[in-house]
Each structure stands twice: as structure tokens, then as C-alpha cells.
Design an enzyme around this catalytic site. Structure first.
Site, PDB file in Angstrom:
ATOM      1  N   ASP A  31       0.852  -1.192   0.000  1.00 62.56           N
ATOM      2  CA  ASP A  31       0.000   0.000   0.000  1.00 62.56           C
ATOM      3  C   ASP A  31       0.887   1.241   0.000  1.00 62.56           C
ATOM      4  O   ASP A  31       1.889   1.313   0.708  1.00 62.56           O
ATOM      5  CB  ASP A  31      -0.912  -0.006   1.239  1.00 62.56           C
ATOM      6  CG  ASP A  31      -2.067   0.953   1.101  1.00 62.56           C
ATOM      7  OD1 ASP A  31      -3.219   0.510   0.997  1.00 62.56           O
ATOM      8  OD2 ASP A  31      -1.812   2.189   1.091  1.00 62.56           O
ATOM      9  N   HIS A 101     -10.337  -5.196  -3.127  1.00 60.89           N
ATOM     10  CA  HIS A 101      -8.999  -5.461  -2.592  1.00 60.89           C
ATOM     11  C   HIS A 101      -9.081  -5.920  -1.147  1.00 60.89           C
ATOM     12  O   HIS A 101      -9.884  -5.435  -0.370  1.00 60.89           O
ATOM     13  CB  HIS A 101      -8.093  -4.237  -2.709  1.00 60.89           C
ATOM     14  CG  HIS A 101      -8.722  -2.953  -2.255  1.00 60.89           C
ATOM     15  ND1 HIS A 101      -9.588  -2.237  -3.041  1.00 60.89           N
ATOM     16  CD2 HIS A 101      -8.605  -2.263  -1.090  1.00 60.89           C
ATOM     17  CE1 HIS A 101      -9.978  -1.155  -2.394  1.00 60.89           C
ATOM     18  NE2 HIS A 101      -9.404  -1.154  -1.205  1.00 60.89           N
ATOM     19  N   HIS A 103      -7.030  -5.951   2.290  1.00 61.47           N
ATOM     20  CA  HIS A 103      -5.900  -5.346   3.004  1.00 61.47           C
ATOM     21  C   HIS A 103      -5.293  -6.432   3.905  1.00 61.47           C
ATOM     22  O   HIS A 103      -6.016  -7.056   4.699  1.00 61.47           O
ATOM     23  CB  HIS A 103      -6.366  -4.205   3.908  1.00 61.47           C
ATOM     24  CG  HIS A 103      -6.919  -3.008   3.202  1.00 61.47           C
ATOM     25  ND1 HIS A 103      -6.167  -1.889   2.924  1.00 61.47           N
ATOM     26  CD2 HIS A 103      -8.158  -2.749   2.722  1.00 61.47           C
ATOM     27  CE1 HIS A 103      -6.927  -0.979   2.317  1.00 61.47           C
ATOM     28  NE2 HIS A 103      -8.139  -1.481   2.181  1.00 61.47           N
TER      29      HIS A 103
HETATM   30  P1  5GP Z   1      -9.747   1.417   0.387  1.00 63.20           P
HETATM   31  O1  5GP Z   1      -9.908   2.656   1.219  1.00 63.20           O
HETATM   32  O2  5GP Z   1     -10.362   1.587  -0.991  1.00 63.20           O
HETATM   33  O3  5GP Z   1     -10.188   0.158   1.076  1.00 63.20           O
HETATM   34  O4  5GP Z   1      -8.190   1.226   0.203  1.00 63.20           O
HETATM   35  C1  5GP Z   1      -7.494   1.702  -0.900  1.00 63.20           C
HETATM   36  C2  5GP Z   1      -6.042   1.631  -0.569  1.00 63.20           C
HETATM   37  O5  5GP Z   1      -5.305   1.783  -1.755  1.00 63.20           O
HETATM   38  C3  5GP Z   1      -5.580   2.716   0.405  1.00 63.20           C
HETATM   39  O6  5GP Z   1      -5.015   2.109   1.556  1.00 63.20           O
HETATM   40  C4  5GP Z   1      -4.550   3.511  -0.408  1.00 63.20           C
HETATM   41  O7  5GP Z   1      -3.455   3.925   0.373  1.00 63.20           O
HETATM   42  C5  5GP Z   1      -4.152   2.529  -1.489  1.00 63.20           C
HETATM   43  N1  5GP Z   1      -3.760   3.132  -2.747  1.00 63.20           N
HETATM   44  C6  5GP Z   1      -4.463   4.067  -3.456  1.00 63.20           C
HETATM   45  N2  5GP Z   1      -3.823   4.392  -4.595  1.00 63.20           N
HETATM   46  C7  5GP Z   1      -2.701   3.619  -4.613  1.00 63.20           C
HETATM   47  C8  5GP Z   1      -1.624   3.512  -5.560  1.00 63.20           C
HETATM   48  O8  5GP Z   1      -1.570   4.152  -6.594  1.00 63.20           O
HETATM   49  N3  5GP Z   1      -0.637   2.618  -5.256  1.00 63.20           N
HETATM   50  C9  5GP Z   1      -0.659   1.859  -4.113  1.00 63.20           C
HETATM   51  N4  5GP Z   1       0.362   1.015  -3.913  1.00 63.20           N
HETATM   52  N5  5GP Z   1      -1.655   1.948  -3.201  1.00 63.20           N
HETATM   53  C10 5GP Z   1      -2.659   2.818  -3.455  1.00 63.20           C
END
Ligand code: 5GP
Length: 115
Positions: A31, A101, A103
Site C-alpha cells: 500500500d 482489494h 488489506h
Molecule cells: P480502500 O480505502 O479503498 O479500502 O483502500 C485503498 C487503498 O489503496 C488505500 O489504503 C490507499 O493507500 C491505497 N492506494 C491508493 N492508490 C494507490 C496507488 O496508486 N498505489 C498503491 N500502492 N496503493 C494505493
């Protein structure tokens, strides 16, 4: 077909990311904004926007996410002490990227659900 996000570019290696595991079904990468010492996202290569859009035909890849989580946890050396697996779904779940996704969080003692 569901719309692509930045995660599809990561899967295709079109933008830089720290991929720790990849096969024909899933990709795992660090992440960009880690919420724990180890914070890895494990995603299906196929675009499934969220848990709400999972179909029965996706059950194989969804199950594979968990097998890969186990392997990656072992590779990262955090399996023995334990870790947390989270799927955020939709607005109230705090999902920001509409590409399903998992985590994988660990490497330290995690408390509560303040994620
Ligand atoms: P969500 O809030 O959708 O469950 O988690 C999305 C995750 O994707 C977040 O923890 C954020 O830091 C990560 N993330 C968003 N854009 C990118 C990116 O371009 N590259 C990487 N490696 N992580 C990302």
C-alpha cells in the site's frame, strides 16, 4: 465490463508499485500509504468493483485471495504473530478504490478497528 482504476495499471506494470506476488489470477503489492508496518493489498486481476459485485463465477479467485494472503504473510515473516485481513465495501465501508482489494495488515500489534 466494470470500469478500470489505477489498480489495473499496477497489475499491468504500467505504473510503478512494489509488487510482492503476482500470478494469473491475483496481484499483491505494498500500500502506498501504509497503516501498519506491513500493509499489502491483494487484488483480483479481473476488475470486480466491490464485494457487492462478486458473482458465483468469482468464487475461485476470491478463495485464491486468501491462499495468497497466507503465502504473503509467510513471505513477510508475520504469519506466526498474526495479522488482519480487511475488505472495505462502498461509501460507508470507507472504500476509496472501486477495484475489490483485501488489506493484509501486520508486523505489529493492531488495536481496534480505527482504520
Ligand atoms: P480502500 O480505502 O479503498 O479500502 O483502500 C485503498 C487503498 O489503496 C488505500 O489504503 C490507499 O493507500 C491505497 N492506494 C491508493 N492508490 C494507490 C496507488 O496508486 N498505489 C498503491 N500502492 N496503493 C494505493
Amino acid at each position: 465490463m466494470a470500469e478500470e482504476t489505477i489498480f489495473s495499471k499496477i497489475i499491468r506494470h504500467e505504473i510503478p508499485s512494489d509488487i510482492v506476488y503476482q500470478d494469473d489470477m491475483v496481484t499483491a503489492f505494498r500500500d502506498i500509504s501504509p497503516k501498519a508496518k506491513v500493509h499489502i493489498l491483494i487484488i483480483p486481476n479481473k476488475v470486480i468493483p466491490s464485494v457487492n459485485e462478486i458473482e458465483e463465477e468469482d468464487e475461485k479467485v476470491i478463495g485464491h485471495l486468501f491462499t495468497v494472503a497466507r503465502k504473503v504473510a509467510q513471505m513477510e515473516g508475520i504469519a506466526q504473530d498474526g495479522y488482519r485481513l480487511i475488505f472495505n465495501c462502498g461509501k460507508n465501508g470507507g472504500q476509496e478504490v472501486p477495484h475489490l482489494h483485501m488489506h493484509l495488515l501486520g508486523g505489529e500489534q493492531l488495536r481496534g478497528f480505527g482504520f
